[in-house]
Design an enzyme around this catalytic site. Structure first.
Site: not given
Length: 205
Positions: A33, A82, A84, A109, A130
């Protein structure tokens, strides 16, 4: 005598709180990522750390670096929960470091802004993001400072996930270093110049 000392101690404690900040870059952990658009928050806090020659240590719920800037103590956080579950790490380090919600800055972002556009706000909706959604739920308020980094919305119908988890194109890669430098400067300005002054100086640039 004791009352006067207690008052002075309270004032000093309040001043210490005002001098401490938590800057959070949102993203997903792992090398797969690292260069994706969704990880721009990680890139900005990396830029801040690099400018101060600081390194990150992997601790509970995230990678942490501590820096000083114009008399302020700043904790940089890259959650490893992560995207979420970003709020879990943010809430933990706010409590751990005794930092008030007015002194946190969440960097993320934003599909609704053209690439590289920077916009700081005192509050707002999650905009379908999220990481912001979980942060709002966990902190139980949408009223926390955030810095949005535009990634534009140049994707076809149904390809949003592929786009945000995709890597920067060549044109974006060329302009990214300058944009990261400005975003880092903007985040640090928040800690010493304040939210309103930083918004007036940088928003839209």
């Amino acid at each position: 005598m004791f009352v006067r000392e207690a008052i002075i101690t309270t004032i000093l404690n309040e001043e210490d709180l005002m001098k401490k900040f938590l800057i959070i870059g949102l993203g997903n952990p792992g090398s797969k990522y690292a260069e994706t658009r969704h990880n721009i928050g990680f890139k900005v806090v990396n830029e801040i750390a690099s400018s101060k020659e600081a390194t990150f240590d992997t601790l509970k719920l995230g990678a942490i670096a501590s820096i000083k800037h114009r008399g302020k103590s700043i904790v940089l956080l890259k959650p490893n929960t992560f995207m979420n579950l970003s709020g879990k790490a943010i809430k933990f380090y706010m409590k751990q470091e005794n930092i008030t919600i007015e002194n946190i800055l969440v960097i993320t972002d934003d599909l609704n802004l053209p690439f590289g556009t920077l916009r700081m706000k005192a509050k707002g909706t999650d905009g379908g993001h999220n990481g912001l959604k979980d942060t709002q739920i966990t902190l139980n308020t949408p009223k926390y400072p955030r810095l949005r980094f535009g990634i534009s919305d140049e994707f076809s119908n149904g390809r949003q996930v592929d786009y945000v988890l995709g890597e920067w194109n060549k044109e974006e890669q060329k302009d990214l270093p300058e944009r990261l430098s400005t975003a880092a400067e903007m985040a640090l300005s928040f800690t010493h110049a304040g939210l309103a002054n930083t918004m007036n100086q940088f928003n839209g640039k």
